[in-house]
Design a protein around this motif. Structure first.
Motif, PDB file in Angstrom:
ATOM      1  N   ASN A  77      42.324   9.615   4.620  1.00 26.07           N
ATOM      2  CA  ASN A  77      43.578   9.116   5.171  1.00 26.07           C
ATOM      3  C   ASN A  77      43.955   9.950   6.393  1.00 26.07           C
ATOM      4  O   ASN A  77      44.325  11.117   6.279  1.00 26.07           O
ATOM      5  CB  ASN A  77      44.687   9.178   4.123  1.00 26.07           C
ATOM      6  CG  ASN A  77      45.976   8.545   4.604  1.00 26.07           C
ATOM      7  OD1 ASN A  77      46.123   8.209   5.784  1.00 26.07           O
ATOM      8  ND2 ASN A  77      46.932   8.376   3.703  1.00 26.07           N
ATOM      9  N   ASN A  93      46.203   8.736   8.724  1.00 26.94           N
ATOM     10  CA  ASN A  93      47.419   8.155   9.287  1.00 26.94           C
ATOM     11  C   ASN A  93      48.314   9.246   9.861  1.00 26.94           C
ATOM     12  O   ASN A  93      48.625  10.237   9.191  1.00 26.94           O
ATOM     13  CB  ASN A  93      48.192   7.386   8.207  1.00 26.94           C
ATOM     14  CG  ASN A  93      47.512   6.088   7.830  1.00 26.94           C
ATOM     15  OD1 ASN A  93      47.003   5.379   8.686  1.00 26.94           O
ATOM     16  ND2 ASN A  93      47.479   5.786   6.537  1.00 26.94           N
ATOM     17  N   GLY A  94      48.705   9.056  11.116  1.00 29.31           N
ATOM     18  CA  GLY A  94      49.583  10.016  11.769  1.00 29.31           C
ATOM     19  C   GLY A  94      48.868  11.203  12.383  1.00 29.31           C
ATOM     20  O   GLY A  94      49.511  12.068  12.981  1.00 29.31           O
ATOM     21  N   PHE A  95      47.543  11.265  12.261  1.00 25.32           N
ATOM     22  CA  PHE A  95      46.786  12.383  12.800  1.00 25.32           C
ATOM     23  C   PHE A  95      46.149  12.016  14.143  1.00 25.32           C
ATOM     24  O   PHE A  95      45.660  10.899  14.329  1.00 25.32           O
ATOM     25  CB  PHE A  95      45.683  12.807  11.830  1.00 25.32           C
ATOM     26  CG  PHE A  95      46.193  13.513  10.607  1.00 25.32           C
ATOM     27  CD1 PHE A  95      46.278  14.892  10.566  1.00 25.32           C
ATOM     28  CD2 PHE A  95      46.615  12.788   9.487  1.00 25.32           C
ATOM     29  CE1 PHE A  95      46.755  15.535   9.442  1.00 25.32           C
ATOM     30  CE2 PHE A  95      47.099  13.422   8.368  1.00 25.32           C
ATOM     31  CZ  PHE A  95      47.169  14.806   8.340  1.00 25.32           C
ATOM     32  N   SER A  96      46.167  12.974  15.047  1.00 24.15           N
ATOM     33  CA  SER A  96      45.542  12.811  16.361  1.00 24.15           C
ATOM     34  C   SER A  96      44.195  13.529  16.339  1.00 24.15           C
ATOM     35  O   SER A  96      44.135  14.739  16.103  1.00 24.15           O
ATOM     36  CB  SER A  96      46.442  13.401  17.450  1.00 24.15           C
ATOM     37  OG  SER A  96      45.842  13.282  18.715  1.00 24.15           O
ATOM     38  N   GLY A 121      42.855   5.392  10.210  1.00 23.29           N
ATOM     39  CA  GLY A 121      44.257   5.481  10.585  1.00 23.29           C
ATOM     40  C   GLY A 121      44.585   6.465  11.691  1.00 23.29           C
ATOM     41  O   GLY A 121      45.762   6.639  12.036  1.00 23.29           O
ATOM     42  N   ALA A 122      43.584   7.134  12.267  1.00 22.53           N
ATOM     43  CA  ALA A 122      43.845   8.174  13.263  1.00 22.53           C
ATOM     44  C   ALA A 122      44.193   7.593  14.625  1.00 22.53           C
ATOM     45  O   ALA A 122      43.822   6.467  14.963  1.00 22.53           O
ATOM     46  CB  ALA A 122      42.625   9.082  13.396  1.00 22.53           C
ATOM     47  N   GLN A 123      44.908   8.398  15.402  1.00 26.89           N
ATOM     48  CA  GLN A 123      45.047   8.171  16.835  1.00 26.89           C
ATOM     49  C   GLN A 123      43.886   8.924  17.485  1.00 26.89           C
ATOM     50  O   GLN A 123      43.773  10.146  17.330  1.00 26.89           O
ATOM     51  CB  GLN A 123      46.382   8.705  17.336  1.00 26.89           C
ATOM     52  CG  GLN A 123      47.586   8.040  16.699  1.00 26.89           C
ATOM     53  CD  GLN A 123      48.883   8.720  17.085  1.00 26.89           C
ATOM     54  OE1 GLN A 123      48.915   9.626  17.900  1.00 26.89           O
ATOM     55  NE2 GLN A 123      49.980   8.288  16.460  1.00 26.89           N
ATOM     56  N   ASP A 175      45.170  17.290  15.780  1.00 33.22           N
ATOM     57  CA  ASP A 175      45.115  17.786  14.406  1.00 33.22           C
ATOM     58  C   ASP A 175      43.689  18.103  13.981  1.00 33.22           C
ATOM     59  O   ASP A 175      43.476  18.922  13.081  1.00 33.22           O
ATOM     60  CB  ASP A 175      45.689  16.733  13.449  1.00 33.22           C
ATOM     61  CG  ASP A 175      47.147  16.437  13.733  1.00 33.22           C
ATOM     62  OD1 ASP A 175      47.984  17.312  13.449  1.00 33.22           O
ATOM     63  OD2 ASP A 175      47.436  15.342  14.260  1.00 33.22           O
TER      64      ASP A 175
END
Length: 234
Positions: A40, A42-45, A64-66, A107
């Motif tokens: 997961n 999500n919300g991680f660059s 879910g990564a950027q 991240d």
């Protein structure tokens, strides 16, 4: 990266994009790398350092990564843009130069089979450390030094040297050069900037046995790649 190698990867971009990947990638390196990346994101660059034609960038997006991808080859960057459908930011850039990112931008960093094309790891790993957030993570794979020492019949395992190889793909010949470092140097270089969490000598996925038993047997008994998972020092 040696100029001839950069030129080779520009020529290889279309092959990497459109043709079936090597079993050493699909059933060996990639499964081991992906097993060490959080499911997961999500919300991680995440920075894909040496993104090639975008396979890892696409997988990171699916978790879910950027994603931001960087590669020295403009043709690979174009292929990665097509692979990710514009969902990731792609930049043509030499990893040996200062990265075009602010401090603490990411991240995590994933770098697949890229660092052995860099002669000096110090500026590369220093930049990785700079652009990572405190306690951010790095996962990279590179050639196993024993493999190169054995296959290229090197005289001195402990020397750092530029090796030359010829790849044959799709009826074409590609001259590729890369640098071999002893294991001690690989670990020392990484530990200058990171706390090493795990050094991984991957085994092939069981799926390789079904596709190519001889390759499965070879990789089960001969190290081919090595991986390091590390954490940035806060």
């Amino acid at each position: 990266m040696p100029n001839k190698t950069k030129e080779a990867f520009d020529r290889l971009a279309r092959i990497y994009e459109t043709e079936t990947d090597s079993l050493f990638n699909t059933d060996y390196e990639r499964p081991a790398m992906m097993a060490n990346i959080p499911e997961n994101l999500n919300g991680f660059s995440i920075l894909d350092a040496g993104c090639s034609a975008g396979w890892y960038s696409d997988q990171l997006l699916k978790r879910g990564a950027q994603v931001t991808g960087v590669d020295i080859s403009p043709n690979m960057i174009e292929a990665a843009i097509r692979k990710t459908g514009g969902r990731a930011k792609m930049i043509c850039h030499d990893l040996s130069e200062t990265l075009p990112f602010d401090d603490a931008s990411f991240d995590g960093i994933v770098s697949s089979l890229t660092l052995h094309y860099c002669k000096d790891w110090k500026p590369v790993l220093s930049e990785f450390s700079r652009v990572l957030k405190p306690s951010g993570w790095l996962l990279f794979s590179t050639h196993h030094p024993f493999m190169d020492w054995k296959l290229f019949e090197c005289n001195n395992y402990f020397s750092e040297e530029l090796l030359h190889d010829t790849w044959k793909k799709s009826g074409q010949t590609f001259d590729v050069s890369f640098y071999r470092k002893p294991l001690e140097k690989i670990v020392t270089e990484a530990s200058r900037f990171f706390s090493i969490d795990e050094l991984i000598e991957p085994k092939p996925a069981e799926s390789l046995y079904e596709k190519h038993p001889a390759n499965y047997e070879y990789l089960t008994n001969n190290p081919h790649f090595i991986m390091i998972r590390a954490t940035a020092r806060s």
